[in-house]
Scaffold this active site. Sequence first.
Site, PDB file in Angstrom:
ATOM      1  N   LYS A  57      19.820  69.859 -51.056  1.00  0.00           N
ATOM      2  CA  LYS A  57      19.253  71.199 -51.237  1.00  0.00           C
ATOM      3  C   LYS A  57      18.941  71.527 -52.702  1.00  0.00           C
ATOM      4  CE  LYS A  57      19.440  73.266 -47.034  1.00  0.00           C
ATOM      5  NZ  LYS A  57      20.260  72.384 -46.200  1.00  0.00           N
ATOM      6  N   SER A  82      25.182  80.806 -46.430  1.00  0.00           N
ATOM      7  CA  SER A  82      26.556  80.629 -46.879  1.00  0.00           C
ATOM      8  C   SER A  82      26.747  79.166 -47.215  1.00  0.00           C
ATOM      9  CB  SER A  82      27.533  81.062 -45.791  1.00  0.00           C
ATOM     10  OG  SER A  82      27.185  80.442 -44.587  1.00  0.00           O
TER      11      SER A  82
HETATM   12  C1  LIG Z   1      20.306  72.121 -44.965  1.00  0.00           C
HETATM   13  C2  LIG Z   1      20.900  70.862 -44.532  1.00  0.00           C
HETATM   14  C3  LIG Z   1      20.313  70.105 -43.495  1.00  0.00           C
HETATM   15  C4  LIG Z   1      19.085  70.566 -42.747  1.00  0.00           C
HETATM   16  O1  LIG Z   1      17.974  70.626 -43.597  1.00  0.00           O
HETATM   17  P1  LIG Z   1      16.632  71.362 -43.173  1.00  0.00           P
HETATM   18  O2  LIG Z   1      15.741  71.252 -44.343  1.00  0.00           O
HETATM   19  O3  LIG Z   1      16.994  72.797 -42.847  1.00  0.00           O
HETATM   20  O4  LIG Z   1      16.115  70.671 -41.963  1.00  0.00           O
HETATM   21  C5  LIG Z   1      20.890  68.902 -43.171  1.00  0.00           C
HETATM   22  N1  LIG Z   1      22.005  68.450 -43.803  1.00  0.00           N
HETATM   23  C6  LIG Z   1      22.584  69.145 -44.793  1.00  0.00           C
HETATM   24  C7  LIG Z   1      23.804  68.587 -45.440  1.00  0.00           C
HETATM   25  C8  LIG Z   1      22.054  70.371 -45.199  1.00  0.00           C
HETATM   26  O5  LIG Z   1      22.645  71.058 -46.179  1.00  0.00           O
END
Ligand SMILES: *Cc1c(COP(=O)(O)O)cnc(C)c1O
Length: 328
Positions: A57, A82
């Site tokens: 992210k 969160s």
């Molecule tokens: C947010 C997240 C996902 C999903 O990602 P998207 O872009 O919403 O499909 C998968 N794994 C982890 C560890 C995440 O933080």
Amino acid sequence: MSYQENLVEIADIQAAAKRIYGIARRTPVLTSTTVNQITQSQVFFKCENFQRTGSFKFRGAYNALSQLSESQKQKGVITFSSGNHAQGIALAGKLLGIPTTIVMPENAPKVKLTATRGYDAEVIFYNSQKASREELTQNLAREKDLTIIPPFDHPHIIAGQGTTALELIEEVGELDLLLICCGGGGLICGCGIATKSLLPNCRVIGVEPAQADDATRSFYSKTLQFVNNPDTIADGARTRSLGEITFPLVLKYVDEFVTVSEEAIIRTMFFIWERMKIVVEPTGVLAAAALLEGVIKNPGSKIGVIISGGNVDLKEVGKLFSFYLPEN
Ligand SMILES: *Cc1c(COP(=O)(O)O)cnc(C)c1O
């Protein structure tokens, strides 16, 4: 091609890679002889559990925040989450000198709250019984003139997440399959675009928990499907649906969707902890579970697997093992 499908292209992902260069970590690609033997394939794990803040992210967050105008940067950004997106935004904001506000439920896990506050974000709580977090976020954004940065449905977020696959392909070259977990679809769209541009013959496969299979149903019915408060341990995949931007991109860039059971997720997490000696979170192992549990089989091929994150409360997850993995 529709406007939506054109929103993110390989050039945007390459530009994102330049923006995050030297700031986001270039995460390792790990291999395991045991996994290669079990699957009769050559498997490459791209390990975003080693990314800053513990998940991919941070890539999208930094790419999005660094492209705001000077006045937007001064006023600050807001997001509701969160989870890992909150931490990604908080750290990106700290590094770029942009004030960040995170809207979180009152009952958010303390580890996540502490981590987010540790990056100097302002945390605003809401009562999930009484208030809608979207409404609260929009009201706060309007009052304080903050820019909302959503967790997946934004072209700069998608382009940033796509740098994960870009790095993997730069490192290992040709792949026959790439397995990617899917929540709201930011990761799979960015990685799908990068993959189809660089390796047109590589199949892109999305993986979801069977308990939260909205993207799988949307993909096969070509109509947006939803799921409400799904009961899955993979908290990063509990999103209600794909987004307005991610849905058409998923239809265009993904070849196949599969689902995995809760038991499969937990067995895989346990396997990766023990065999690969790395800490991974439940959502982080979705793609690996599809392969290790035999949902996807392709002997003799070269397979990429994205491990998306490693933020897990070990005390909580430890309790689940005895439930799902009774000694026999
Ligand atoms: C947010 C997240 C996902 C999903 O990602 P998207 O872009 O919403 O499909 C998968 N794994 C982890 C560890 C995440 O933080």
